[in-house]
Design an enzyme around this catalytic site. Structure first.
Site, mmCIF file in Angstrom:
data_model
loop_
_atom_site.group_PDB
_atom_site.id
_atom_site.type_symbol
_atom_site.label_atom_id
_atom_site.label_comp_id
_atom_site.label_asym_id
_atom_site.label_seq_id
_atom_site.Cartn_x
_atom_site.Cartn_y
_atom_site.Cartn_z
ATOM 1 N N HIS A 25 0.816 -1.227 0.000
ATOM 2 C CA HIS A 25 0.000 0.000 0.000
ATOM 3 C C HIS A 25 0.851 1.280 0.000
ATOM 4 O O HIS A 25 0.651 2.200 0.786
ATOM 5 C CB HIS A 25 -1.104 -0.010 1.064
ATOM 6 C CG HIS A 25 -0.688 -0.076 2.522
ATOM 7 N ND1 HIS A 25 0.289 0.704 3.063
ATOM 8 C CD2 HIS A 25 -1.175 -0.820 3.542
ATOM 9 C CE1 HIS A 25 0.399 0.454 4.360
ATOM 10 N NE2 HIS A 25 -0.477 -0.486 4.673
ATOM 11 N N HIS A 77 -5.612 -8.490 14.903
ATOM 12 C CA HIS A 77 -5.691 -7.242 14.131
ATOM 13 C C HIS A 77 -6.499 -7.543 12.869
ATOM 14 O O HIS A 77 -6.269 -8.572 12.223
ATOM 15 C CB HIS A 77 -4.251 -6.833 13.796
ATOM 16 C CG HIS A 77 -4.071 -5.563 13.045
ATOM 17 N ND1 HIS A 77 -4.976 -4.537 13.042
ATOM 18 C CD2 HIS A 77 -3.024 -5.135 12.274
ATOM 19 C CE1 HIS A 77 -4.505 -3.547 12.306
ATOM 20 N NE2 HIS A 77 -3.327 -3.893 11.818
ATOM 21 N N GLU A 79 -6.648 -5.799 10.017
ATOM 22 C CA GLU A 79 -6.165 -5.275 8.723
ATOM 23 C C GLU A 79 -6.012 -6.437 7.735
ATOM 24 O O GLU A 79 -5.589 -7.536 8.109
ATOM 25 C CB GLU A 79 -4.845 -4.511 8.902
ATOM 26 C CG GLU A 79 -4.506 -3.720 7.639
ATOM 27 C CD GLU A 79 -3.426 -2.653 7.823
ATOM 28 O OE1 GLU A 79 -2.841 -2.554 8.914
ATOM 29 O OE2 GLU A 79 -3.187 -1.920 6.839
ATOM 30 N N ASP A 81 -3.974 -7.507 5.587
ATOM 31 C CA ASP A 81 -2.760 -8.315 5.403
ATOM 32 C C ASP A 81 -2.711 -9.475 6.394
ATOM 33 O O ASP A 81 -1.973 -10.439 6.187
ATOM 34 C CB ASP A 81 -1.479 -7.470 5.480
ATOM 35 C CG ASP A 81 -1.387 -6.585 6.706
ATOM 36 O OD1 ASP A 81 -2.432 -6.171 7.216
ATOM 37 O OD2 ASP A 81 -0.251 -6.300 7.138
ATOM 38 N N HIS A 144 -1.285 -1.044 15.639
ATOM 39 C CA HIS A 144 -1.330 -0.045 14.603
ATOM 40 C C HIS A 144 -2.731 0.538 14.341
ATOM 41 O O HIS A 144 -2.860 1.691 13.923
ATOM 42 C CB HIS A 144 -0.768 -0.764 13.361
ATOM 43 C CG HIS A 144 -0.929 -0.177 12.042
ATOM 44 N ND1 HIS A 144 -1.243 -0.887 10.921
ATOM 45 C CD2 HIS A 144 -0.773 1.111 11.624
ATOM 46 C CE1 HIS A 144 -1.264 -0.121 9.862
ATOM 47 N NE2 HIS A 144 -0.988 1.091 10.252
ATOM 48 N N ASP A 163 1.767 -6.147 14.656
ATOM 49 C CA ASP A 163 2.626 -5.308 13.807
ATOM 50 C C ASP A 163 3.873 -4.800 14.551
ATOM 51 O O ASP A 163 4.921 -4.569 13.922
ATOM 52 C CB ASP A 163 1.843 -4.098 13.290
ATOM 53 C CG ASP A 163 0.913 -4.457 12.140
ATOM 54 O OD1 ASP A 163 1.214 -5.405 11.400
ATOM 55 O OD2 ASP A 163 -0.115 -3.777 11.985
ATOM 56 N N TYR A 191 10.254 0.011 8.839
ATOM 57 C CA TYR A 191 8.868 -0.387 9.154
ATOM 58 C C TYR A 191 8.276 0.558 10.198
ATOM 59 O O TYR A 191 7.159 1.063 10.047
ATOM 60 C CB TYR A 191 8.865 -1.831 9.680
ATOM 61 C CG TYR A 191 7.493 -2.382 9.935
ATOM 62 C CD1 TYR A 191 6.820 -3.103 8.953
ATOM 63 C CD2 TYR A 191 6.865 -2.186 11.148
ATOM 64 C CE1 TYR A 191 5.553 -3.595 9.186
ATOM 65 C CE2 TYR A 191 5.596 -2.675 11.387
ATOM 66 C CZ TYR A 191 4.948 -3.380 10.404
ATOM 67 O OH TYR A 191 3.682 -3.864 10.636
ATOM 68 N N HIS A 222 5.076 -9.646 10.990
ATOM 69 C CA HIS A 222 5.874 -9.527 9.761
ATOM 70 C C HIS A 222 7.347 -9.743 10.094
ATOM 71 O O HIS A 222 7.845 -9.233 11.103
ATOM 72 C CB HIS A 222 5.756 -8.120 9.159
ATOM 73 C CG HIS A 222 4.362 -7.718 8.772
ATOM 74 N ND1 HIS A 222 3.715 -8.230 7.671
ATOM 75 C CD2 HIS A 222 3.496 -6.839 9.329
ATOM 76 C CE1 HIS A 222 2.519 -7.680 7.574
ATOM 77 N NE2 HIS A 222 2.352 -6.836 8.566
HETATM 78 FE FE1 FEO Z 1 -1.531 -3.159 10.503
HETATM 79 FE FE2 FEO Z 1 0.424 -5.713 9.207
HETATM 80 O O1 FEO Z 1 -1.131 -4.689 9.494
#
Ligand code: FEO
Length: 393
Positions: A25, A77, A79, A81, A144, A163, A191, A222
């Site tokens: 993104h 989370h 989101e 991803d 996040h 995250d 990041y 991640h």
């Molecule tokens: Fe806030 Fe890796 O998503």
């Protein structure tokens, strides 16, 4: 799948390594990315997070090599991803309870048809017993998104941090001591700067929330898992959450016919002659991801652009809008740039610096057409002002 996916006995990484992604993104992921998902097997089995929906088949294959059943799917989370793979995983394991907090449930409801999902809503301090091991939940809002949450396995001292502490770093290895730690720390910094910089206070609160627990391993959503360099990444986060500056000056510019470039070079010369680290960044050859990373620990920054159509140049405008959104704190700087028959760029930059709460060290430094020796000397002196500020910080 990587050869070593085991965090502890019957706790495995089952996620996906995305070697080829270069745009997340808008974030330039030059080292790829991973979507980490973890499986905790005991009398009951829990899956912690899923993956981006394109890779759900890979996730399901990885899960099936460890278990035939899932009792709980923890959603730290919402989101996409991490959660866009949920519907397919739920189809495969329809009896699994979806464990998340209330805010996460609301966001999931906005993305998916959740009418058939069997939710189990948790809050900070709630515990789910799996058998010999258990899961404790710690809500970490805005680290996040509002729903962000960590999951902790006290019996193994493993924190699944979502995250926080992540890096966009594709690797066949899963642990921090199996890879080049300098490369991983650089990606962790990038990041933080691009994903979390604007959430410094909530991330600080998240750090406080987990500071009282014993941690042998931090498993983010991640990148690689921290087990040998936990102190290093936590110490770095303590600096990053306050945008702790180094004695570093940045000169960021765009240029039309090189006049602003000559000014930028003179400013950087003035700063570096004063004995601080000084970097020249041309926005059209440095992406916004790299610029944000440099800004995180910079002290003083000059922003420059030639005037184009009464405004700053478009790449400079994009970079400044992006940086404004990330809300770096404790920075100072000024605007500079060249113009011809019409002005506008330096005025726009100066005004934007004020809205970004960047301390403005001097009025805009302007040059009509080409900078002469007098203007270049003024640029050098302006660079020294930046260096003085950097030394004070
Ligand atoms: Fe806030 Fe890796 O998503």
């Amino acid at each position: 799948m990587s050869s070593n996916t085991e965090l502890a006995k019957n706790i495995n990484w089952v996620g996906y390594v995305d070697w080829s992604v270069r745009d997340f993104h808008g974030y330039e992921t030059n080292s790829g990315a991973t979507y980490n998902s973890y499986l905790v097997k005991d009398e009951k089995t829990a899956l912690i997070d899923t993956v981006k929906h394109f890779y759900t088949d890979n996730l399901l294959k990885n899960i099936s090599s460890h278990t035939e059943n899932i009792d709980y799917i923890i959603v730290n989370h919402a989101e996409p991803d991490h959660a866009s793979g949920l519907p397919e995983v739920i189809s495969k394991y329809p009896n699994a309870k979806i464990v998340c907090n209330k805010k996460c449930q609301n966001i999931l409801s906005g993305y998916h048809d959740v009418s058939s999902w069997n939710f189990h809503i948790v809050k900070t301090g709630d515990v789910i017993k799996l058998g010999k091991r258990s899961l404790t939940f710690v809500e970490t809002p805005m680290a996040h998104w509002p729903d962000s949450m960590c999951t902790y396995v006290p019996e193994e001292k493993i924190l699944f941090s979502m995250d926080a502490f992540g890096q966009h770093f594709a690797s066949s290895e899963r642990f921090d001591d199996e890879v080049d730690i300098t490369a991983v720390m650089n990606e962790a910094k990038k990041y933080y700067a691009n994903i979390l910089m604007l959430f410094g206070k909530p991330v600080g609160k998240a750090l406080e929330a987990v500071s009282g627990i014993e941690i042998d391993m931090i498993a983010p959503a991640h990148g690689v898992i921290w087990r040998s360099h936990i102190d290093k990444i936590i110490s770095a986060y303590k600096d990053w959450i306050v945008c702790k500056p180094k004695k570093k000056v940045l000169v960021i510019y765009d240029t039309m016919w090189e006049s602003t470039k000559y000014m930028a070079q003179a400013i950087v010369d003035g700063a570096s002659e004063s004995g601080v680290e000084a970097k020249l960044i041309y926005v059209r050859s440095s992406g916004i991801t790299e610029i944000a990373t440099e800004i995180l620990d910079a002290s003083a920054i000059a922003f420059g652009s030639s005037t184009l159509n009464g405004e700053m140049m478009p790449m400079m405008s994009a970079a400044m809008t992006y940086i404004k959104g990330l809300r770096p704190t404790g920075k100072s700087g000024f605007a500079f740039g060249s113009y011809g028959w019409g002005r506008g760029a330096t005025e726009s930059i100066d005004s934007m610096l004020k809205t970004m709460n960047i301390e403005v060290l001097r009025p805009p430094l302007k040059c009509k057409w080409r900078p002469d020796d007098e203007v270049l000397e003024e640029c050098k002196n302006a660079g020294k002002i930046l260096a003085k500020k950097a030394k004070e910080s």
